[in-house]
Design an enzyme around this catalytic site. Structure first.
Site, PDB file in Angstrom:
ATOM      1  N   GLN A  78      -5.704   9.475   6.114  1.00  0.00           N
ATOM      2  CA  GLN A  78      -4.747  10.335   6.801  1.00  0.00           C
ATOM      3  C   GLN A  78      -5.257  10.670   8.195  1.00  0.00           C
ATOM      4  O   GLN A  78      -5.951  11.665   8.404  1.00  0.00           O
ATOM      5  CB  GLN A  78      -4.481  11.605   6.000  1.00  0.00           C
ATOM      6  CG  GLN A  78      -3.329  12.381   6.573  1.00  0.00           C
ATOM      7  CD  GLN A  78      -2.851  13.479   5.663  1.00  0.00           C
ATOM      8  OE1 GLN A  78      -3.223  13.580   4.513  1.00  0.00           O
ATOM      9  NE2 GLN A  78      -2.001  14.315   6.208  1.00  0.00           N
ATOM     10  N   PHE A  79      -4.872   9.854   9.178  1.00  0.00           N
ATOM     11  CA  PHE A  79      -5.343  10.056  10.540  1.00  0.00           C
ATOM     12  C   PHE A  79      -4.836  11.366  11.133  1.00  0.00           C
ATOM     13  O   PHE A  79      -5.435  11.914  12.059  1.00  0.00           O
ATOM     14  CB  PHE A  79      -4.969   8.868  11.440  1.00  0.00           C
ATOM     15  CG  PHE A  79      -3.564   8.889  11.947  1.00  0.00           C
ATOM     16  CD1 PHE A  79      -3.272   9.422  13.195  1.00  0.00           C
ATOM     17  CD2 PHE A  79      -2.524   8.389  11.182  1.00  0.00           C
ATOM     18  CE1 PHE A  79      -1.971   9.448  13.668  1.00  0.00           C
ATOM     19  CE2 PHE A  79      -1.227   8.401  11.647  1.00  0.00           C
ATOM     20  CZ  PHE A  79      -0.952   8.937  12.892  1.00  0.00           C
ATOM     21  N   THR A  80      -3.758  11.929  10.586  1.00  0.00           N
ATOM     22  CA  THR A  80      -3.218  13.176  11.146  1.00  0.00           C
ATOM     23  C   THR A  80      -4.175  14.349  10.973  1.00  0.00           C
ATOM     24  O   THR A  80      -4.012  15.374  11.636  1.00  0.00           O
ATOM     25  CB  THR A  80      -1.839  13.520  10.545  1.00  0.00           C
ATOM     26  OG1 THR A  80      -1.966  13.672   9.136  1.00  0.00           O
ATOM     27  CG2 THR A  80      -0.815  12.452  10.873  1.00  0.00           C
TER      28      THR A  80
END
Length: 154
Positions: A78-80
């Protein structure tokens, strides 16, 4: 590297309508990789996550790890988690590692935890995923390998 660790009764990941991973009792780990992360960050996460004592013992106190409870992990990239929301209304993602680096470290964390004898399922890196979980507690923790020494929270 940042991780949101949630104790769950069950969880699954769907991609394009198909369930690609699922676990019963265990942990869901949402994992974000930052620019500049190294093997030291991978080591921190792979040492910390399987040994977090966040499952109840006979007295109901959080005193058991996923290793002791024989549960499983579902790790989802999850790069967010690297998003910067301090200015404006649109998050900035300059702190996120490039996809090829993030994927390598994400897979390294999953592999290293598997080597410790913990069953690990994963999402599909870079895909639009539907993650379904039944949070147990709820019990949720945030780990940040860059803040492992300071104890500070943003």
């Amino acid at each position: 590297m940042r991780a949101v660790v949630q104790r769950v009764r069950s969880a699954s990941v769907m991609v394009e309508g198909d369930t690609i991973s699922s676990i019963a009792q265990g942990l869901v780990v949402l994992l974000g990789v930052a620019k500049g992360d190294s093997e030291a960050d991978v080591t921190y996460m792979t040492d910390k996550i399987p040994h977090l004592r966040i499952f109840p013992d006979e007295a109901g106190k959080m005193n058991r790890s996923i290793v002791e409870t024989k549960g499983a992990l579902l790790i989802v990239s999850q790069f967010t988690l690297m998003g910067d929301t301090r200015r404006g209304r649109r998050p900035g993602f300059d702190a996120a590692a490039p996809p090829e680096v993030a994927q390598l470290f994400y897979e390294s964390v999953a592999h290293a935890i598997r080597e410790r004898g913990v069953p690990v399922q994963t999402g599909k890196f870079g895909a639009n995923m539907v993650v379904t979980l039944e949070n147990d507690g709820p019990v949720t923790f945030i780990l940040d390998s860059h803040r492992r020494e300071s104890g500070k929270i943003d």
